[in-house]
Design a protein around this motif. Structure first.
Motif, PDB file in Angstrom:
ATOM      1  N   TRP A  24       0.828  -1.203   0.000  1.00  0.00           N
ATOM      2  CA  TRP A  24       0.000   0.000   0.000  1.00  0.00           C
ATOM      3  C   TRP A  24       0.868   1.260   0.000  1.00  0.00           C
ATOM      4  O   TRP A  24       0.479   2.278  -0.584  1.00  0.00           O
ATOM      5  CB  TRP A  24      -0.937  -0.018   1.205  1.00  0.00           C
ATOM      6  CG  TRP A  24      -2.029  -1.029   1.061  1.00  0.00           C
ATOM      7  CD1 TRP A  24      -2.232  -1.891   0.014  1.00  0.00           C
ATOM      8  CD2 TRP A  24      -3.083  -1.298   1.998  1.00  0.00           C
ATOM      9  NE1 TRP A  24      -3.327  -2.682   0.236  1.00  0.00           N
ATOM     10  CE2 TRP A  24      -3.872  -2.337   1.446  1.00  0.00           C
ATOM     11  CE3 TRP A  24      -3.421  -0.783   3.231  1.00  0.00           C
ATOM     12  CZ2 TRP A  24      -4.990  -2.847   2.101  1.00  0.00           C
ATOM     13  CZ3 TRP A  24      -4.534  -1.291   3.894  1.00  0.00           C
ATOM     14  CH2 TRP A  24      -5.311  -2.309   3.329  1.00  0.00           C
ATOM     15  N   ARG A  58     -12.828  -0.687   1.761  1.00  0.00           N
ATOM     16  CA  ARG A  58     -12.633  -2.041   1.240  1.00  0.00           C
ATOM     17  C   ARG A  58     -13.740  -2.963   1.725  1.00  0.00           C
ATOM     18  O   ARG A  58     -14.217  -3.831   0.989  1.00  0.00           O
ATOM     19  CB  ARG A  58     -11.263  -2.588   1.655  1.00  0.00           C
ATOM     20  CG  ARG A  58     -10.894  -3.862   0.912  1.00  0.00           C
ATOM     21  CD  ARG A  58      -9.474  -4.300   1.150  1.00  0.00           C
ATOM     22  NE  ARG A  58      -9.247  -4.757   2.511  1.00  0.00           N
ATOM     23  CZ  ARG A  58      -8.191  -5.473   2.896  1.00  0.00           C
ATOM     24  NH1 ARG A  58      -7.264  -5.779   2.017  1.00  0.00           N
ATOM     25  NH2 ARG A  58      -8.041  -5.845   4.145  1.00  0.00           N
ATOM     26  N   LEU A  64      -8.764  -1.358  -4.514  1.00  0.00           N
ATOM     27  CA  LEU A  64      -7.749  -0.444  -3.997  1.00  0.00           C
ATOM     28  C   LEU A  64      -7.626   0.820  -4.846  1.00  0.00           C
ATOM     29  O   LEU A  64      -7.444   1.918  -4.315  1.00  0.00           O
ATOM     30  CB  LEU A  64      -6.396  -1.153  -3.913  1.00  0.00           C
ATOM     31  CG  LEU A  64      -6.301  -2.328  -2.928  1.00  0.00           C
ATOM     32  CD1 LEU A  64      -4.878  -2.869  -2.898  1.00  0.00           C
ATOM     33  CD2 LEU A  64      -6.737  -1.913  -1.530  1.00  0.00           C
TER      34      LEU A  64
END
Length: 257
Positions: A24, A58, A64
């Motif tokens: 991430w 999410r 994402l």
């Protein structure tokens, strides 16, 4: 002095993996605001607030890329919390319905009967209805293929629930552990897992290569929607999919001897 969290501590507190947090960070979804003198990631309270938003979005079914776009454009935290609360209340309502059916089933079984209608109700309640997964699937296979998958799952009866909810996630976890440990795709243990995954796929697709390819594309494009309750990171899933495809192409040891 402001409190900061190292990546390992944040991973443990959030239930994520360090690898997921690194991924991430790499894609700019959750970049730590600080670095230690030694160059290690240091997450601040504002980073934790963003992490909550990522996890909440999410949980609402967003990928994402979509989550990043929403956060970068600015999201209403009140609406985010309310949407998250609505999802939790929906899950609680489903569990309460299942509880009622199981209580009824327990009462009827205690009398010595075999209440087939009540048993079927409990099995249906235990099964997962996943509209996000179905929508993702429909982008890659036609309506006839979706019906075929549904019919085959119904024909399997309770076994379908076991294969989808118990066996498949466990195969996924074992394969990911082997990949993460550096086990080569040609290793016999990996190829055995792939063979079992392909057997399960054939149970639901009837061995139709077109349907199987469509399902794989759906998983690769939107693994979070397809996985439902199974926590799946898109980057990690694609790495694993590549690893499993390499295992399918691998020549078994000793084949050239």
């Amino acid at each position: 002095m402001h409190t900061t969290w190292k990546v390992g501590a944040l991973a443990e507190a959030s239930g994520l993996t360090v690898r997921t947090l690194h991924h991430w960070d790499a894609i700019g979804l959750l970049t730590p605001s600080r670095r230690t003198a030694g160059g290690h990631r240091a997450y601040t309270e504002s980073d934790l607030a963003r992490l909550y938003q990522v996890l909440a979005l999410r949980g609402l079914g967003l990928g994402l890329e979509a989550i990043g776009a929403c956060l970068d454009a600015g999201v209403d935290p009140v609406r985010l919390v309310r949407d998250h609360l609505a999802e939790v209340e929906s899950a609680l309502a489903a569990l309460e319905m299942l509880r009622g059916r199981l209580v009824a089933l327990d009462g009827e079984l205690a009398t010595g009967g075999v209440p087939l209608p009540t048993l079927l109700d409990a099995l249906r309640a235990t099964g997962r209805t996943d509209p996000d997964g179905e929508r993702a699937l429909r982008r890659h296979v036609d309506a006839d293929a979706v019906r075929e998958l549904g019919d085959r799952a119904s024909a399997l009866g309770p076994a379908a629930h076991y294969h989808l909810e118990v066996e498949w996630p466990e195969l996924y976890r074992r394969a990911e552990r082997l990949r993460a440990s550096g086990t080569p795709p040609a290793d016999a243990a990996v190829r055995r897992l792939v063979a079992r995954m392909d057997e399960l796929s054939a149970l639901f697709t009837g061995g139709d290569a077109g349907i199987s390819a469509g399902v794989r594309r759906a998983w690769r494009e939107d693994p979070a929607a397809m996985a439902g309750d199974l926590a799946v990171d898109a980057g990690e899933y694609r790495d694993l999919a590549d690893y499993l495809d390499a295992a399918r192409r691998a020549v078994p040891e000793g084949a050239h001897s």
